[in-house]
Write an enzyme that holds these catalytic residues in place. Sequence first.
Site, PDB file in Angstrom:
ATOM      1  N   HIS A   1      76.023  46.797  31.778  1.00  0.00           N
ATOM      2  CA  HIS A   1      74.543  46.941  31.884  1.00  0.00           C
ATOM      3  C   HIS A   1      73.769  45.721  31.971  1.00  0.00           C
ATOM      4  CE1 HIS A   1      74.663  46.408  27.335  1.00  0.00           C
ATOM      5  NE2 HIS A   1      73.446  45.846  27.482  1.00  0.00           N
TER       6      HIS A   1
ATOM      7  N   ASP B   1      81.927  48.852  29.046  1.00  0.00           N
ATOM      8  CA  ASP B   1      80.714  48.039  28.871  1.00  0.00           C
ATOM      9  C   ASP B   1      81.049  46.591  29.272  1.00  0.00           C
ATOM     10  OD1 ASP B   1      78.004  47.266  29.146  1.00  0.00           O
ATOM     11  OD2 ASP B   1      77.448  47.840  27.001  1.00  0.00           O
TER      12      ASP B   1
ATOM     13  N   SER C   1      70.754  39.959  23.196  1.00  0.00           N
ATOM     14  CA  SER C   1      72.268  39.480  22.683  1.00  0.00           C
ATOM     15  C   SER C   1      73.408  40.103  23.336  1.00  0.00           C
ATOM     16  CB  SER C   1      72.185  39.615  21.209  1.00  0.00           C
ATOM     17  OG  SER C   1      72.140  40.949  20.920  1.00  0.00           O
TER      18      SER C   1
END
Length: 842
Positions: A91, A122, A205
């Site tokens: 993402h 991811d 983060s």
Amino acid sequence: MEDPMESIGSEEESGLESTIKEDLCMEIDPPFKENVATAEDWRKALKKVVPAVVVLRTTACRAFDTESASAGSATGFVVDKRRGIILTNRHVVKPGPVVAEAMFLNREEITVHPLYRDPVHDFGFFHYNPNAIQFLDYEEIPLAPEAACVGLEIRVVGNDSGEKVSILAGTIARLDRDAPQYTKDGYNDFNTFYLQAASGTKGGSSGSPVIDWQGRAVALNAGGKTTTASAFFLPLERVVRALQFFQKGGESYTSKWEVVSIPRGTLQATFLHKGFDEIRRLGLQSETEQMARHASAQGETGMLVVDSVVPGGPAHNHLEPGDVLVRVNREVITQFLRLETLLDDSVEQNIELEIERGGTPLSVQLVVQDLHSITPAHFLEVSGAVIHPLSYQQARNFRFQCGLVYVSEPGYMLSRAAVPRHAIIKKLAGEEISKLEDLISVLSKLSQGSRVPLEYISYTDRHRRKFVLVTVDRHEWYAPPQIYTRDDSSGLWTVKPAFQLEFMLPSGVNVEATHMEHIHEDNHQGLTDGATSMETSSEHASAVLHSQNETGTGSKIKRVEEYMSSDGFVADCSLNTTVEVMLEDSIAKENVLLRNGQGAAAVANASIAERVIEPTLVMLEVHVPPSCMLDGVHLQHFSGTGVIIYHSHSMGLVAVDKNTVAVSASDVMLSFAAYPIEIPGEVVFLHPVHNFALVAYDSSVLGPVGVSAVQAAELLPDPALRRGDSVYLVGLNRSLQATSRKSVVTNPCATLNIGSADCPRYRATNMEVVELDTDFGSAFSGVLTDEHGRVRAIWASFSTQVSTLNKKYKKKRKTKVSSSNLPFWINSNVPKYSDACFIDFS
């Protein structure tokens, strides 16, 4: 299910929190391994790791697939220094076009390009030129997924909360957490376990390395809960596999990579790992449980269960939710990693699945599909809209078939027709749309400005098709339709025209505007420059409109005749003869239409002022393209009532306030109270100081009957209004029906005071307005007349900025609102009623 506390811990953007509560499973984790690291060990590890961690600043140029157009910051770290490869989250890399740069510890900035983003998990890679880093000594961070274990002390190094370098401590608590569910209509990981620790990571983060005391990355930070310290880490086994494919492709950095194909297989089915106690309730046989426990690794607590199946996929009609997976190709499978390995190694091949459904053993043969084939790598951009094939990610979210025509961003043309984001286009201009090529083919046949029906469905109301009328805008405010295709060798997107210009119809197709009874025969043909009859449905709405014509149009034409025969006013006197002829020709039809009780009653109950002024009123719908939000314009859509001040055979002029027509770069549609048709207008004048604008229209498209029915108002600037004068407030409702009310002037020269706004925008100054004794509310707009229907002032809305108190945070928050509550009018020089203000024509 989603957890309202879970969010993607990536870029610092809002709106990524999830909305559905998630049940946490209670499996037993692998045994604890003793940690013997000292403070000195951690100092050495961090000294080596921190220089290899970079701050990523990304800008998604277009909405695409699960991501919207946005900008943010995140984290990444170097995993291959020689080839220039940075690992981060999917993402962050984005599935669509993205511009990104990386900033190293010593604040050296370099441009990075997307190298790979996994279709499901991811993680993704950026690549950069290692030779561009001239002043920093750093080493790549090795990946060690096998080192992850329960009780392992870890550090999360990254750009947490935008602080460039943050080091958060934690201890891995679980290795088998379900993949977090972030949102119902965006990216979610699945078919994998996640690691969990209470490290308290927040936005910015994402993509941070989760390191052990030896400086090895054991996991990849992905997300967390917003109200607790729980953080979720992606295991690195599949990351290592993908990285190895790129490392085999070349020994050093090149500006253009040789396209590397990473095999990824799928059944288009989502599995969940359920404990044996839950699976027993699904009918699992005790013999199967005993076999699974013995065949699996020590400490196995459950098996894989089918959670959902995408329609049209390989598993559709073969697997069902609740099926318990027992074997794949006669091998007992209880873990995601082994299942995914088998699928990736069997792309386009048959595999055999043994399952139990309600305690009954079954065997099915399925073909493993190439996951990349259902992951879009191109899109169509038309009038700001981004349209592409429906991806596997969104097909899984919405329970639709992959490959349907999906609206990732409606842009100007579709949002003007109220087509929402995430819509699935099913039909355009009467032609079925099943794939993107069908849509391009239909668009190539449509002319600029034509209005055609569009049919779509939405995942929020999947069983009902919705119909809208779309005005085709292919090149007026935006570039012509274009196809963008991802180039994996460079990380950029190439562009080409969606279709050849020679196949485009001319923008000014002359189709004669016809009266209401001809619409059904023409079947929604466009009129000159997009003029159309006021159809309310994408299908055969002419029947409805014809009934409206029979009930209301006759009374309107009758009022025009009565007014014309008395002391009416038309701006161009040469029209009088033509208008009278047209009215004489329609007397027979008038008499038939006036037999309707409602129409006759409306005529009888209307005041003289209302009957006289109604043929001069126009409802304006103004749409401002996002690319033209200039001069402090705060909305994209405005509507209001204007008054015709000039009308001839060839042209007409409408006076309207500047809070309805805020900027000349806009699309204006005019709907006439005297004649049921909608035509485009053009802004020809915006007063630099006073609150009025002039909109011109081509009256020839009204046809002979329309030209005769529409009139120009008589303006009466003198004598000036005085306190106590009786006036009539006449306006239009949303159904284009005239309404009127009598009122009294209380202050003919009240001072208008509009405060300044934070941003530069129009503010009326040095204006006097008319106050009335009645507040007509913010929804009304129209004109102020005397008892004979002569215009003394027009309504004008003023947009102001007001401060509201946010009780939660005890501070003022400023918002722009269009206020129209105070009963003021502006006199007849050309307009002045604001806030309920009327413009004075003196």
